[in-house]
Design an enzyme around this catalytic site. Sequence first.
Site, mmCIF file in Angstrom:
data_model
loop_
_atom_site.group_PDB
_atom_site.id
_atom_site.type_symbol
_atom_site.label_atom_id
_atom_site.label_comp_id
_atom_site.label_asym_id
_atom_site.label_seq_id
_atom_site.Cartn_x
_atom_site.Cartn_y
_atom_site.Cartn_z
ATOM 1 N N SER A 645 0.818 -1.238 -0.054
ATOM 2 C CA SER A 645 -0.090 0.160 -0.043
ATOM 3 C C SER A 645 0.840 1.327 -0.045
ATOM 4 C CB SER A 645 -0.971 0.136 1.315
ATOM 5 O OG SER A 645 -1.800 -1.199 1.114
ATOM 6 N N ASP A 691 -6.915 -0.798 2.282
ATOM 7 C CA ASP A 691 -5.309 0.021 2.402
ATOM 8 C C ASP A 691 -5.415 1.268 3.158
ATOM 9 O OD1 ASP A 691 -4.791 -2.546 1.021
ATOM 10 O OD2 ASP A 691 -4.350 -1.431 -0.813
#
Length: 1037
Positions: A645, A691
């Site tokens: 991420s 995320d």
Amino acid sequence: MPPAGDAAHAPPPPHRRLVFAFYLTGHGFGHATRAIEVVRHLIAAGHEVHVATAVPEFVFTAELPRSPSSQGLLHIRRAILDCGAVQTDALTVDPLASLLKYHETAVVPRESILRTEAEWLTSINADLVISDVVPVACRVAADVGIPSVCIGNFSWDYIYAEYIVASGDHHRSIVWQIAEDYSHCDILLRLPGYCPMPAFRDVTDVPLVVRGLRKSRSEVRKELGIAENAKVVVFNFGGQPAGWNLKQEWLPDGWICLVCGASDSQEVPPNFIKLAKDAYTPDAMAASDCMLGKIGYGTASEALAYKLPFIFVRRDYFNEEPFLRNLLEHYQGSIEMTRRDFLHGHWKPYLLRALTLQPCYDGPTNGGEVAARILEDTAVGKKCISDKFNGARRLQDAIVLGYQLQRAPGRDIAIPDWYSLSETEVGACPISENIKTKESTESCFEDFEILHGELQGLPDTMSFLKSLSELNQSELKSNGKQPQERIAASVLFDWEEEMYIARAPGRLDVMGGIGDYSGSLVLQLPLREACHVAVQRNHPSNQKLWENTQARRLENGGMEPVVSFGSELSNRSPTFDMKLSDLMDVDKPISYEKAREFFCRNPSQKWAAYVAGTILVLMTELDVKFTDSMSILVSSDVPEGKGISSSASVEVATMAAIAAAYGLNIAPRDLALLCQKVENHVVGAPCGVMDQMTSACGEANKLLAMVCQPAEVKELVAIPNHMRFWGLDSGIRHSVGGGDYGSVRVGTYMGRKMIKCAASDLASESSVSDAPVQSNDYKQNAIELLKSEASLEYLCNIPPHRYEAIYSKDIPEVITGDAFLKKYGDHDDTVTAIDPKRSYNVKAPTRHPIYENFRVETFKALLEAANTDEQLSALGELMYQCHYSYNACGLGSDGTDLLVNLVQEMQHRNMSKGESPSLFGAKITGGGSGGSVCVMGKNCLKSSEEIIEIQQRYKAATGYLPILFDGSSPGAAKFGYLKIRRRPSKILLLFAKSVGWLQIKERTTAGDTYLPRIESRSPSRRWAESASAISSSSWGS
């Protein structure tokens, strides 16, 4: 990046015959093939070209025209002025041998080289020196008083820097000398897929330089006796024949392999065809269905130009490879074959996968023509005017403060301190033993007042503040030569005003993964690696601008330069210019669709969408009016393409810092959802929300348990003291925007639509059915359940038993987009689209989130069980099941499979000895298709030792040492924000010195522009620092 100019609109060539001296490195045929294209156009224009190179003469004479009009225009002179990289085989460079060879070739005889080459240039009356990319040629040209131009996608100072890191810094003066030589170059003609090249002052981007075709696909196949319908792979490892022991069974049935560069003595199986040594490689490529080889400029550029799927094998210490690889991946033209599979002949799955690729490069390929025209203009004294999209010109207008000199997987990365000494220690002279690394004598606490917030003991935050303090301390001394970029960097912020700093970490996907967009429960761990963003508001009248930006502001009415530090490491353009009008449609923000198109115009600038997209989303969703401009600095330790991420951390930190600076009260959950809109609608990546939620709402050493419907935090689960999680990077680049992730998401939504339709049909049938049932209440309940499933919003709300009992049998394994659209209409997903011509897996993507939600629920419950090996084994089994379910969806990779297998081997090895295992489970993370693996085991020393062993075994098998992610840190909400201001005593000193610099600059360098040499002194561990500076007029109304 768009070309510097279109040949069709270029000025006519000069009338007199020009003399060009072309210095060409002997490193690889890719340099020679692109040089030939440039030389071809120069000769066609009637100019004389003298080539000095170690490349065999036949390479030129075999490819260049031999017409009467070109007689006497090409002269080849053998000269060895550099050595490139010394290779032990086609896939491996010997760093130390390369440095020793360069020392022997270019350092020891340097004075003789300078003298000899100066005499030669004078004797041929050269008008211009061209170098690809021989360093000393630029110095010789300067000594003789002749302009010089370099052509390339990398420079040797960058390449050799990692060799020095790997082999010892006693050769570091080589890098300094090379950089000093390059600094004499007048213009760099930079090719796509470029590395950082900090030594060059002026850069012009040109298109791909590609050789043209001589024969059609059919003609080549006819000459080789290959049927039109046969599948063909061209085997191309450049000029490094390795005597491969090729075997017939390595190819799928019916396939043919064309072998380039084979030795005369090499025997090949009947399904392999050995091409002649003088075979024209572009024709062989155009006649093939895919290519297997190593990435170099020649193979990469021609694969892109001819839309040929490229299966590549990674090489050791080829620093330019990641940048060319990014270029290929962006245009969906390549897949990686592990070295183990290559050497062992496991080619078939890669070849079949290559046929599914759809390379989409549609950019210009006339770089040879464009470069030749620029060379002509430069030779006659004309100034090359770069296109308005040119990254180098924007660099001269903006500021680039840092870049990462080398990227070594598996270890902490920072700019070597010795590199910063190159200003005073250049040349072949011995390095003084008394050199000491400059260290800061003042702490960041003495430089800044912290007006709000706390550092929370985070080392990376302290390092970030230190890097801020160095922006205006180290380079503003009143005596001595000062690098221009360091002086310019000091005015990025107004140090008398407050700055706001936010921090957001990356995340490790422990369980849940791609189930997020189907409403699954997920368990996510915020990582130690994080992104910092500093924001300062600037009233337009007080904004400190750089000279050229001011000029463009007056001309264009509100130019918005955005700058990325070190972006070249990922082949991103380092700067981005925007006008306010580009973000506005009359009196309202532009649509997300238009924004996405805007940022996608130039692939190397798409990164700007992650930063500027947060501003657009705030304007659109919250109706925020930005009445002044802002300066934004982004520094991230979260590496890209690892499945942890990196993009979410940039989005969350940027939006959190902007919110703090503008007094916007945005709840953490809402901020995460807004950042998801940036990724979904502005960037165009179809990710779920886990995320952003983890980056915004996570806490250190706790698993964020969240139900993604759409983003409801259930609880923060403390990790039991006896267990631990690690992340291991496979080295295979992951991209949420990639084709596999998107097609699996489409298949999932197709399955949901099929279930909803089936449930609706069953509900209608049950309501009119006269079949006997146990009771009316039972029938009514069954109908209500079917009705709820007919309006199903999240696939994970169906239990596994219900799916198996009612719907599983009717979900097809695969369906074409056209067939689905005809039967079901649309799949009801706002962030993906169905391609009618494509086939989609449906059953596995539908089944995965339903079972994954059950696995995550079970995993969470087991975390609270007693501390036993049985508990850990059960948790590990759930992780393994998740991993293989990813594979069934088509989201696996050889690298992640190997890492999981190595964990299993460790586990079974201990059990076979009657010992308790230390590692118990592993799974692919995030969006899959590469990226990282999450490993779970005991929190003990033995586990850490086994993790290191896995890293080493993976490197032995693949040539890549995995990066280890170990540790956790707080999310953006827990961190809050820092409000800082430079202490007054520092401000006064800085102001006095800044004024002095401005006065000197006005007297001595008025009208000049500079390409900053990009440096980074910060201890950033991974991923290049990136930054954005948004100056001049406001983003809002």
